[in-house]
Design an enzyme around this catalytic site. Structure first.
Site, PDB file in Angstrom:
ATOM      1  CE  LYS A  25      -3.966  -1.813   2.639  1.00 53.13           C
ATOM      2  NZ  LYS A  25      -4.998  -1.645   1.597  1.00 53.13           N
TER       3      LYS A  25
ATOM      4  NE  ARG B 188     -10.933  -9.674  -2.203  1.00 52.78           N
ATOM      5  CZ  ARG B 188     -11.249  -8.777  -3.122  1.00 52.78           C
ATOM      6  NH1 ARG B 188     -11.556  -9.155  -4.355  1.00 52.78           N
ATOM      7  NH2 ARG B 188     -11.290  -7.494  -2.828  1.00 52.78           N
TER       8      ARG B 188
HETATM    9  N1  BES Z   1      -8.227  -3.827   4.357  1.00 54.30           N
HETATM   10  C1  BES Z   1      -8.346  -3.390   3.009  1.00 54.30           C
HETATM   11  C2  BES Z   1      -9.650  -2.647   2.743  1.00 54.30           C
HETATM   12  C3  BES Z   1      -9.763  -1.270   3.311  1.00 54.30           C
HETATM   13  C4  BES Z   1      -9.355  -0.177   2.591  1.00 54.30           C
HETATM   14  C5  BES Z   1     -10.352  -1.069   4.531  1.00 54.30           C
HETATM   15  C6  BES Z   1      -9.513   1.097   3.106  1.00 54.30           C
HETATM   16  C7  BES Z   1     -10.507   0.195   5.045  1.00 54.30           C
HETATM   17  C8  BES Z   1     -10.089   1.278   4.332  1.00 54.30           C
HETATM   18  C9  BES Z   1      -8.323  -4.597   2.094  1.00 54.30           C
HETATM   19  O1  BES Z   1      -7.550  -5.655   2.494  1.00 54.30           O
HETATM   20  C10 BES Z   1      -7.768  -4.115   0.791  1.00 54.30           C
HETATM   21  O2  BES Z   1      -6.640  -3.759   0.760  1.00 54.30           O
HETATM   22  N2  BES Z   1      -8.604  -4.115  -0.246  1.00 54.30           N
HETATM   23  C11 BES Z   1      -8.214  -3.653  -1.512  1.00 54.30           C
HETATM   24  C12 BES Z   1      -8.772  -4.583  -2.545  1.00 54.30           C
HETATM   25  C13 BES Z   1      -8.231  -4.344  -3.927  1.00 54.30           C
HETATM   26  C14 BES Z   1      -6.758  -4.720  -3.986  1.00 54.30           C
HETATM   27  C15 BES Z   1      -9.027  -5.160  -4.909  1.00 54.30           C
HETATM   28  C16 BES Z   1      -8.792  -2.251  -1.701  1.00 54.30           C
HETATM   29  O3  BES Z   1      -9.901  -1.992  -1.280  1.00 54.30           O
HETATM   30  O4  BES Z   1      -8.068  -1.406  -2.236  1.00 54.30           O
HETATM   31 MN    MN Z   2      -5.546  -5.436   1.865  1.00 51.56          MN
END
Ligand code: BES
Ligand code: MN
Ligand code: ZN
Length: 501
Positions: A282, A356
């Site tokens: 990230k 997931r």
């Molecule tokens: N934990 C994150 C989702 C999230 C993002 C929660 C912002 C709270 C605030 C999750 O594991 C994630 O990183 N999801 C990705 C999915 C994507 C790679 C398809 C996302 O939402 O960017």
């Molecule tokens: Mn994630």
């Protein structure tokens, strides 16, 4: 805080503070009227001087009262009387709570609970909502301060929630019991969510589960270690865990207090104690907030504890898939193919879609080990859900209409909303992979839905619902911190189940 319920006139209360409502414009509630009379028109004169118009959320604290039993009067603006609904009631309670938080008195009599709320005719509801609003404001996270930190101590320690008639007392008592248990569950979820990732690890969460079982004979806890997960074939969860030095934990709690043989309700929580994204790292901004990526697990703990405290006559199972998502040299990589416990294979296109994967194996586990009546999973799953619904509502996905309805109604009742989103088969093709049974991301568009659709592939045999709580489990900005949502929704859902059967 000690909460009591009583019925009696406001002018007769010998307490540190009496809290009454004022409607817009300058229209005293019945209880304010009674105080006004007893004080020779004090409240009317405060309004005449322009210090309280009754705007929703406005507050004025009156001191130096003469010939009154109470030391203070807190006037709380309630907005237009004919618009006084659930939302304004909660807002007025929150405004009152902010004053009470810093006020000097040790006890107070709270009369907003006597007001008529549009669409509600149950003082148990009013009492419970007031209690939840108060406890939300009173919450502090002080576990990680240093030795020289001075804890703020609230003077108020006893709050009397008032109802109009003695005959309202039983329902009010029930409201207090449910409110206290729910508030304790919310507090637990907030504490867990606010703890940093270096303290709140998968091992720490497992210890909390053991703790819960130690405190309550009715709870049995089982912790599966990575070797156990290996034996079960939990390749999806273990794939995520490879990037972390902290061992993953698969936590199972059972509270079987319902009729013998009755199929259990199962709660499943995403317990990613820190999500750096893995190799698909990230960006740095606000990455600290990814310590809350165990918000689903935290709310499962909170709801479980509340159900136990209320001794609900239900069979309840809680399952938490806990790991970190970090980019170690041994971490799983884009392009890797994992075999899930269900036997379905998954091509990893983005290691940041890890929640997931952890949940997929958890869903298969509960399907194999229990014959659940219903399964509800909670997860801070997608940023896309935050885009879709913001922080007002959790995304609600379900393959069963009555279940969807029950969860939505429960959330509405306690002010912890979830809103329905589609799970149409048309979305499934976004998960097609050239190399495996599915990809772990769905490409552009409908990110919250494709994540839910991914989970759906592991829940086909279940009556199942999924709550994407990414937008509701915590607040960013100045008031950064865990919210304890959706413990309120879940606890209400469990209470509803226990009474409907
Ligand atoms: N934990 C994150 C989702 C999230 C993002 C929660 C912002 C709270 C605030 C999750 O594991 C994630 O990183 N999801 C990705 C999915 C994507 C790679 C398809 C996302 O939402 O960017
Ligand atoms: Mn994630
Ligand atoms: Zn995550």
């Amino acid at each position: 805080m000690e909460y009591l319920v009583k019925s009696g006139s406001p002018e007769k209360q010998r307490v540190g503070c009496v809290i009454v409502g004022i409607f817009d414009r300058r229209k005293p509630s019945m209880q304010a009227e009674a105080l006004d009379e007893a004080s020779n028109g004090l409240i009317a004169s405060v309004m005449r001087r322009g210090d309280m118009d009754g705007k929703l959320g406005e507050t004025t604290l009156l001191h130096g009262l003469e010939d009154m039993f109470c030391d203070r009067i807190l006037l709380v603006g309630c907005g237009k009387e004919r618009d006084f609904n659930q939302r304004s009631y909660r807002k007025a309670c929150t405004a009152a709570a902010r004053e009470l938080d810093t006020m000097g008195g040790v006890d107070a009599a709270f009369y907003l609970t006597e007001l008529n709320v549009k669409g509600r005719d149950d003082f148990g509801w009013s009492v419970k909502q007031a209690l939840l609003a108060l406890e939300d404001v009173f919450y502090r996270f002080e576990a990680c301060r240093g030795t020289s930190y001075e804890k703020q101590t609230r003077k108020l320690s006893r709050l009397i929630l008032q109802v109009p008639r003695r005959s309202d007392l039983p329902t009010a008592e029930k409201g207090v019991a449910e409110g206290v248990a729910t508030a304790n569950g919310i507090k637990l979820a907030k504490d867990l969510g606010n703890l940093p990732g270096n303290i709140c690890t998968p091992t720490y969460l497992a210890e909390q589960a053991v703790e819960l079982a130690n405190h309550h004979d009715s709870v049995k806890t089982q912790i599966l270690e990575e070797a156990d997960m290996e034996a079960l074939g939990m390749g999806a969860l273990l794939g995520v865990s490879r990037g972390s030095r902290q061992p993953a934990k698969f936590i199972v709690m059972e509270y079987m207090n319902g009729p013998r043989g009755e199929k259990p309700t199962v709660l499943v929580g995403k317990g990613v104690t820190f999500d750096a994204g893995g190799i698909s790292l990230k960006p740095g901004a606000a990455m600290d907030e990814m310590k809350y990526d165990m918000g689903g697990a935290a709310s499962v703990f909170g709801a479980m504890q509340a159900a136990v405290e209320l001794e609900l006559p239900i069979n309840l199972v809680a399952v938490i898939a806990s790991t970190e998502n970090l980019p170690d040299g041994d971490a799983y990589k884009p392009g890797d193919i994992l075999t899930s416990m269900s036997g379905q294979t998954i091509e990893i296109l983005n290691t940041d879609a890890e929640g997931r994967l952890a949940l997929a194996d958890a869903l298969t586990y509960v399907e194999r080990n229990y014959q659940p009546d219903a399964v509800v999973d909670m997860a801070t799953l997608t940023g896309a859900c935050v885009v879709a619904l913001g922080s007002e509502a959790a995304g609600l996905f379900a393959n069963n209409s009555p279940l969807r309805r029950a969860l939505r109604d429960a959330g509405e009742l306690v002010g912890d909303r979830a809103w329905p989103m589609p799970l149409w088969e048309e979305y499934q093709s976004q998960l097609d992979s050239n190399f495996a049974d599915m990809a772990n991301v769905g490409g552009k568009g409908a990110g919250a839905i494709t994540a839910a659709s991914f989970l759906h592939r592991f829940a086909r045999k279940l009556r199942w619902a999924h709550l994407d709580i990414a937008g509701v489990a915590w607040k960013s900005g100045k008031d950064k911190g865990a919210t304890g949502r959706p413990v309120g929704l879940l606890t209400q859902y469990l209470i509803d189940r226990s009474t409907q059967a």
